[in-house]
Motif scaffolding. Sequence first.
Motif, PDB file in Angstrom:
ATOM      1  N   PHE A 132      49.492  40.000  52.324  1.00  0.00           N
ATOM      2  CA  PHE A 132      48.390  39.232  51.754  1.00  0.00           C
ATOM      3  C   PHE A 132      47.792  39.959  50.560  1.00  0.00           C
ATOM      4  O   PHE A 132      47.937  41.177  50.413  1.00  0.00           O
ATOM      5  CB  PHE A 132      47.344  38.979  52.833  1.00  0.00           C
ATOM      6  N   ALA A 133      47.103  39.212  49.723  1.00  0.00           N
ATOM      7  CA  ALA A 133      46.524  39.775  48.507  1.00  0.00           C
ATOM      8  C   ALA A 133      45.537  40.887  48.823  1.00  0.00           C
ATOM      9  O   ALA A 133      45.496  41.908  48.133  1.00  0.00           O
ATOM     10  CB  ALA A 133      45.844  38.667  47.709  1.00  0.00           C
ATOM     11  N   ALA A 134      44.732  40.709  49.864  1.00  0.00           N
ATOM     12  CA  ALA A 134      43.791  41.741  50.307  1.00  0.00           C
ATOM     13  C   ALA A 134      44.098  42.084  51.757  1.00  0.00           C
ATOM     14  O   ALA A 134      44.158  41.189  52.605  1.00  0.00           O
ATOM     15  CB  ALA A 134      42.354  41.247  50.168  1.00  0.00           C
ATOM     16  N   GLU A 135      44.317  43.355  52.021  1.00  0.00           N
ATOM     17  CA  GLU A 135      44.622  43.796  53.379  1.00  0.00           C
ATOM     18  C   GLU A 135      43.712  44.960  53.767  1.00  0.00           C
ATOM     19  O   GLU A 135      43.428  45.812  52.931  1.00  0.00           O
ATOM     20  CB  GLU A 135      46.095  44.218  53.480  1.00  0.00           C
ATOM     21  N   PRO A 136      43.266  45.005  55.036  1.00  0.00           N
ATOM     22  CA  PRO A 136      43.512  44.003  56.066  1.00  0.00           C
ATOM     23  C   PRO A 136      42.771  42.694  55.785  1.00  0.00           C
ATOM     24  O   PRO A 136      41.729  42.703  55.130  1.00  0.00           O
ATOM     25  CB  PRO A 136      42.983  44.662  57.344  1.00  0.00           C
ATOM     26  N   MET A 137      43.323  41.590  56.272  1.00  0.00           N
ATOM     27  CA  MET A 137      42.684  40.285  56.105  1.00  0.00           C
ATOM     28  C   MET A 137      41.380  40.268  56.896  1.00  0.00           C
ATOM     29  O   MET A 137      41.328  40.725  58.040  1.00  0.00           O
ATOM     30  CB  MET A 137      43.613  39.188  56.615  1.00  0.00           C
ATOM     31  N   THR A 138      40.326  39.771  56.266  1.00  0.00           N
ATOM     32  CA  THR A 138      39.040  39.686  56.946  1.00  0.00           C
ATOM     33  C   THR A 138      38.749  38.237  57.321  1.00  0.00           C
ATOM     34  O   THR A 138      39.163  37.302  56.641  1.00  0.00           O
ATOM     35  CB  THR A 138      37.912  40.220  56.048  1.00  0.00           C
ATOM     36  N   ALA A 139      38.039  38.071  58.421  1.00  0.00           N
ATOM     37  CA  ALA A 139      37.670  36.730  58.890  1.00  0.00           C
ATOM     38  C   ALA A 139      36.257  36.392  58.412  1.00  0.00           C
ATOM     39  O   ALA A 139      35.400  37.275  58.320  1.00  0.00           O
ATOM     40  CB  ALA A 139      37.722  36.695  60.413  1.00  0.00           C
ATOM     41  N   PRO A 140      35.989  35.135  58.091  1.00  0.00           N
ATOM     42  CA  PRO A 140      36.959  34.026  58.083  1.00  0.00           C
ATOM     43  C   PRO A 140      37.805  34.048  56.814  1.00  0.00           C
ATOM     44  O   PRO A 140      37.369  34.534  55.771  1.00  0.00           O
ATOM     45  CB  PRO A 140      36.063  32.791  58.113  1.00  0.00           C
ATOM     46  N   HIS A 141      39.017  33.533  56.922  1.00  0.00           N
ATOM     47  CA  HIS A 141      39.928  33.439  55.786  1.00  0.00           C
ATOM     48  C   HIS A 141      40.416  32.000  55.694  1.00  0.00           C
ATOM     49  O   HIS A 141      40.629  31.357  56.728  1.00  0.00           O
ATOM     50  CB  HIS A 141      41.121  34.389  55.978  1.00  0.00           C
ATOM     51  N   PRO A 142      40.605  31.458  54.496  1.00  0.00           N
ATOM     52  CA  PRO A 142      41.055  30.059  54.371  1.00  0.00           C
ATOM     53  C   PRO A 142      42.354  29.753  55.114  1.00  0.00           C
ATOM     54  O   PRO A 142      42.559  28.620  55.543  1.00  0.00           O
ATOM     55  CB  PRO A 142      41.238  29.889  52.858  1.00  0.00           C
ATOM     56  N   PHE A 143      43.227  30.753  55.281  1.00  0.00           N
ATOM     57  CA  PHE A 143      44.494  30.519  55.987  1.00  0.00           C
ATOM     58  C   PHE A 143      44.290  30.282  57.482  1.00  0.00           C
ATOM     59  O   PHE A 143      45.146  29.700  58.153  1.00  0.00           O
ATOM     60  CB  PHE A 143      45.444  31.700  55.802  1.00  0.00           C
TER      61      PHE A 143
END
Length: 307
Positions: free
Chosen positions: A259-270
Amino acid sequence: MSAIKPTFLVTGSDLAAAALALLHDHEVVYAGKTPTEDHIVALCRQHDPVAIIVRYSKVGAAAMDAAPSLKVISKHGSGTDTIDKSAAAARGIQVVAAAGANAAAVAEHALALLMACAKSVVTLDARMRQGHWDKATHKSVELEGRTVGLIGLGAIGQRFARMADAMGMRVLGFDPFAKELPDYIERAELATIWRESDVISLHCPLTPENAKLLNAQTLGACKKGVIVVNTARGGLIDEPALLAAIRSGQVGSAGLDSFAAEPMTAPHPFHGEARITLSPHIGGVTADAYVKMGVAAAKNALAVLQG
């Protein structure tokens, strides 16, 4: 009085025992599970390592300047985009990678994501746990006879190509740097891959030239309903464009491990999209690959230090 051992800095919390055995003549310092760039700079200043084994975070010019004895930066894996290679070259520091050490692991994970997308594994599992039985209404995608377009034909891409060929898929491949290829991979330009592929799988490094390679324009040039798989780098995809393409049906489903930014943070559009299957950049993380990458990273660094 014993001589002070030169230091290896590992930008992570551990290293495989087999790799540590190779470094018995060195002190090994760990940066921890989630090191920041500033923390790495501080450790470089404190320990002046001769080598850095990069697992997590970035290594930039500031870290290099904080370690005047630094001779080599060795990636614990194949992707070196987290290392400032221009800064390293300017300082005479070699950058090496454990190319191919995690090829089997990543290629298998790419196949797992493809199968999850084509067969709606996650969605059907959730539906069954809610008490539904969708046999009469659901149809999956059969991959035999379909075309997969691979972008990047290094060790991982070619291993994935072999798996796809074994399933009876037509394999198109784009990689301007690949030399000899097996006969089941058809060389193709990107325009052909967009136009003819039922599946697109990314296996290339992230560079300034290919950042956001999959974007509104290129996704729009693809077959309607194309499956997208990414086990390479998140920056290869324009994420808002992919989300829009998923919602419009232009992209049928996507399996994403980076992903573009890691780690992914919640909430995420995906998170709200049932047709996107997610995993936490774990394609190369297996017990076997952990050992292979650690040993290769250690050997590569020692080879540079030993001339």
